[in-house]
Design a protein around this motif. Sequence first.
Motif, PDB file in Angstrom:
ATOM      1  N   ALA A 169      -8.643  -2.975  -6.108  1.00  0.00           N
ATOM      2  CA  ALA A 169      -8.330  -2.698  -7.518  1.00  0.00           C
ATOM      3  C   ALA A 169      -8.094  -1.204  -7.767  1.00  0.00           C
ATOM      4  O   ALA A 169      -7.299  -0.832  -8.634  1.00  0.00           O
ATOM      5  N   LEU A 170      -8.759  -0.335  -7.002  1.00  0.00           N
ATOM      6  CA  LEU A 170      -8.631   1.115  -7.182  1.00  0.00           C
ATOM      7  C   LEU A 170      -7.398   1.706  -6.479  1.00  0.00           C
ATOM      8  O   LEU A 170      -6.969   2.808  -6.789  1.00  0.00           O
ATOM      9  N   ALA A 171      -6.842   0.960  -5.529  1.00  0.00           N
ATOM     10  CA  ALA A 171      -5.789   1.496  -4.657  1.00  0.00           C
ATOM     11  C   ALA A 171      -4.485   1.800  -5.383  1.00  0.00           C
ATOM     12  O   ALA A 171      -4.124   1.131  -6.350  1.00  0.00           O
ATOM     13  N   ASP A 172      -3.776   2.811  -4.869  1.00  0.00           N
ATOM     14  CA  ASP A 172      -2.403   3.080  -5.321  1.00  0.00           C
ATOM     15  C   ASP A 172      -1.428   2.184  -4.561  1.00  0.00           C
ATOM     16  O   ASP A 172      -0.401   1.778  -5.086  1.00  0.00           O
ATOM     17  N   ILE A 173      -1.760   1.916  -3.291  1.00  0.00           N
ATOM     18  CA  ILE A 173      -0.916   1.084  -2.427  1.00  0.00           C
ATOM     19  C   ILE A 173      -1.845   0.108  -1.721  1.00  0.00           C
ATOM     20  O   ILE A 173      -2.878   0.514  -1.184  1.00  0.00           O
ATOM     21  N   VAL A 174      -1.480  -1.191  -1.714  1.00  0.00           N
ATOM     22  CA  VAL A 174      -2.287  -2.195  -1.007  1.00  0.00           C
ATOM     23  C   VAL A 174      -1.446  -2.787   0.116  1.00  0.00           C
ATOM     24  O   VAL A 174      -0.305  -3.209  -0.098  1.00  0.00           O
ATOM     25  N   ILE A 175      -2.005  -2.794   1.322  1.00  0.00           N
ATOM     26  CA  ILE A 175      -1.388  -3.487   2.460  1.00  0.00           C
ATOM     27  C   ILE A 175      -2.270  -4.708   2.724  1.00  0.00           C
ATOM     28  O   ILE A 175      -3.433  -4.576   3.107  1.00  0.00           O
ATOM     29  N   ASP A 176      -1.718  -5.898   2.477  1.00  0.00           N
ATOM     30  CA  ASP A 176      -2.464  -7.144   2.671  1.00  0.00           C
ATOM     31  C   ASP A 176      -2.341  -7.543   4.130  1.00  0.00           C
ATOM     32  O   ASP A 176      -1.258  -7.867   4.614  1.00  0.00           O
ATOM     33  N   ASN A 177      -3.469  -7.523   4.843  1.00  0.00           N
ATOM     34  CA  ASN A 177      -3.463  -7.719   6.292  1.00  0.00           C
ATOM     35  C   ASN A 177      -4.020  -9.076   6.709  1.00  0.00           C
ATOM     36  O   ASN A 177      -4.506  -9.238   7.819  1.00  0.00           O
ATOM     37  N   GLN A 178      -3.941 -10.084   5.816  1.00  0.00           N
ATOM     38  CA  GLN A 178      -4.498 -11.382   6.210  1.00  0.00           C
ATOM     39  C   GLN A 178      -3.463 -12.290   6.875  1.00  0.00           C
ATOM     40  O   GLN A 178      -3.806 -13.348   7.386  1.00  0.00           O
ATOM     41  N   THR A 184       2.392  -7.639   8.013  1.00  0.00           N
ATOM     42  CA  THR A 184       1.759  -6.343   7.733  1.00  0.00           C
ATOM     43  C   THR A 184       2.762  -5.221   7.969  1.00  0.00           C
ATOM     44  O   THR A 184       2.918  -4.319   7.154  1.00  0.00           O
ATOM     45  N   GLU A 185       3.469  -5.317   9.103  1.00  0.00           N
ATOM     46  CA  GLU A 185       4.474  -4.311   9.458  1.00  0.00           C
ATOM     47  C   GLU A 185       5.569  -4.220   8.394  1.00  0.00           C
ATOM     48  O   GLU A 185       6.030  -3.137   8.048  1.00  0.00           O
ATOM     49  N   GLY A 186       5.951  -5.362   7.852  1.00  0.00           N
ATOM     50  CA  GLY A 186       6.969  -5.401   6.799  1.00  0.00           C
ATOM     51  C   GLY A 186       6.533  -4.626   5.568  1.00  0.00           C
ATOM     52  O   GLY A 186       7.320  -3.884   4.965  1.00  0.00           O
ATOM     53  N   GLN A 187       5.260  -4.761   5.202  1.00  0.00           N
ATOM     54  CA  GLN A 187       4.728  -4.026   4.040  1.00  0.00           C
ATOM     55  C   GLN A 187       4.698  -2.519   4.301  1.00  0.00           C
ATOM     56  O   GLN A 187       4.975  -1.720   3.407  1.00  0.00           O
ATOM     57  N   VAL A 188       4.360  -2.134   5.540  1.00  0.00           N
ATOM     58  CA  VAL A 188       4.337  -0.713   5.909  1.00  0.00           C
ATOM     59  C   VAL A 188       5.742  -0.129   5.806  1.00  0.00           C
ATOM     60  O   VAL A 188       5.947   0.940   5.234  1.00  0.00           O
ATOM     61  N   LYS A 189       6.746  -0.877   6.324  1.00  0.00           N
ATOM     62  CA  LYS A 189       8.142  -0.416   6.265  1.00  0.00           C
ATOM     63  C   LYS A 189       8.595  -0.267   4.822  1.00  0.00           C
ATOM     64  O   LYS A 189       9.259   0.710   4.471  1.00  0.00           O
ATOM     65  N   THR A 190       8.244  -1.232   3.984  1.00  0.00           N
ATOM     66  CA  THR A 190       8.635  -1.186   2.565  1.00  0.00           C
ATOM     67  C   THR A 190       8.049   0.054   1.899  1.00  0.00           C
ATOM     68  O   THR A 190       8.747   0.767   1.173  1.00  0.00           O
ATOM     69  N   LYS A 193       9.972   3.131   3.083  1.00  0.00           N
ATOM     70  CA  LYS A 193      11.329   3.178   2.504  1.00  0.00           C
ATOM     71  C   LYS A 193      11.262   3.604   1.043  1.00  0.00           C
ATOM     72  O   LYS A 193      12.047   4.443   0.595  1.00  0.00           O
ATOM     73  N   GLU A 194      10.326   3.019   0.291  1.00  0.00           N
ATOM     74  CA  GLU A 194      10.195   3.351  -1.135  1.00  0.00           C
ATOM     75  C   GLU A 194       9.898   4.825  -1.338  1.00  0.00           C
ATOM     76  O   GLU A 194      10.338   5.427  -2.301  1.00  0.00           O
ATOM     77  N   ARG A 195       9.110   5.404  -0.432  1.00  0.00           N
ATOM     78  CA  ARG A 195       8.764   6.823  -0.547  1.00  0.00           C
ATOM     79  C   ARG A 195       9.761   7.714   0.186  1.00  0.00           C
ATOM     80  O   ARG A 195       9.513   8.902   0.371  1.00  0.00           O
TER      81      ARG A 195
END
Length: 198
Positions: A169-178, A184-190, A193-195
């Motif tokens: 809830a406190l995070a600026d960026i959440v990587i869901d690793n379940q 997970t890698e896809g979220q890291v790439k996104t 890219k966004e930044r």
Amino acid sequence: MNIGLTGGIACGKSTVSEMLVRRGAMLVDADRIAREVVEPGMPALAQIVERWGAELLLPDGSLHRKKLGEIVFASPDALQELQRITHPPIRAAMRERMAELQRLHPDKLVVVDVPLLYESELQSLFEAVMVVYIPRELQLDRLMQRDGLTREQAEQRLRAQMDIERKKALADIVIDNQGTLEQTEGQVKTFLKERRLL
């Protein structure tokens, strides 16, 4: 840019930090620094031995980490005391390495992997905080499997940290690793890219 990378124990922070480093990020690892500050000859190790006794030393003079873990995870007071000893030198080294990397590589993402980032109230050091998330039940299962712990031992370690849902809830960026590593890698790439870091 710099980010603080955190999550709960056994959530997969190391996996995510490796993915970021493979894509050009510079890493400061607070866990590695935490091991360095308790090496033989370091003031923090002397303070630990003074407080809990020489039976916490292995024959080669290094810290018996497992034995210390059994003491501090069984007692919130002991854990706080250990943190009072180790956190100041860890934070000093962390800030130093962060500044050095930003000076040497101003165009790179500097990732600072800090397990107890929120517990230590360090979020103001970073432009953003990334939390690696998995639900608590899965966290317990992974921790028991990874470290060969009983459920009670794993629960003790989880109770010593802020609840993972609160970190999320406190995070600026959440990587869901379940999910899968690919997800997970896809979220890291996104994120990169966004930044515009990729």
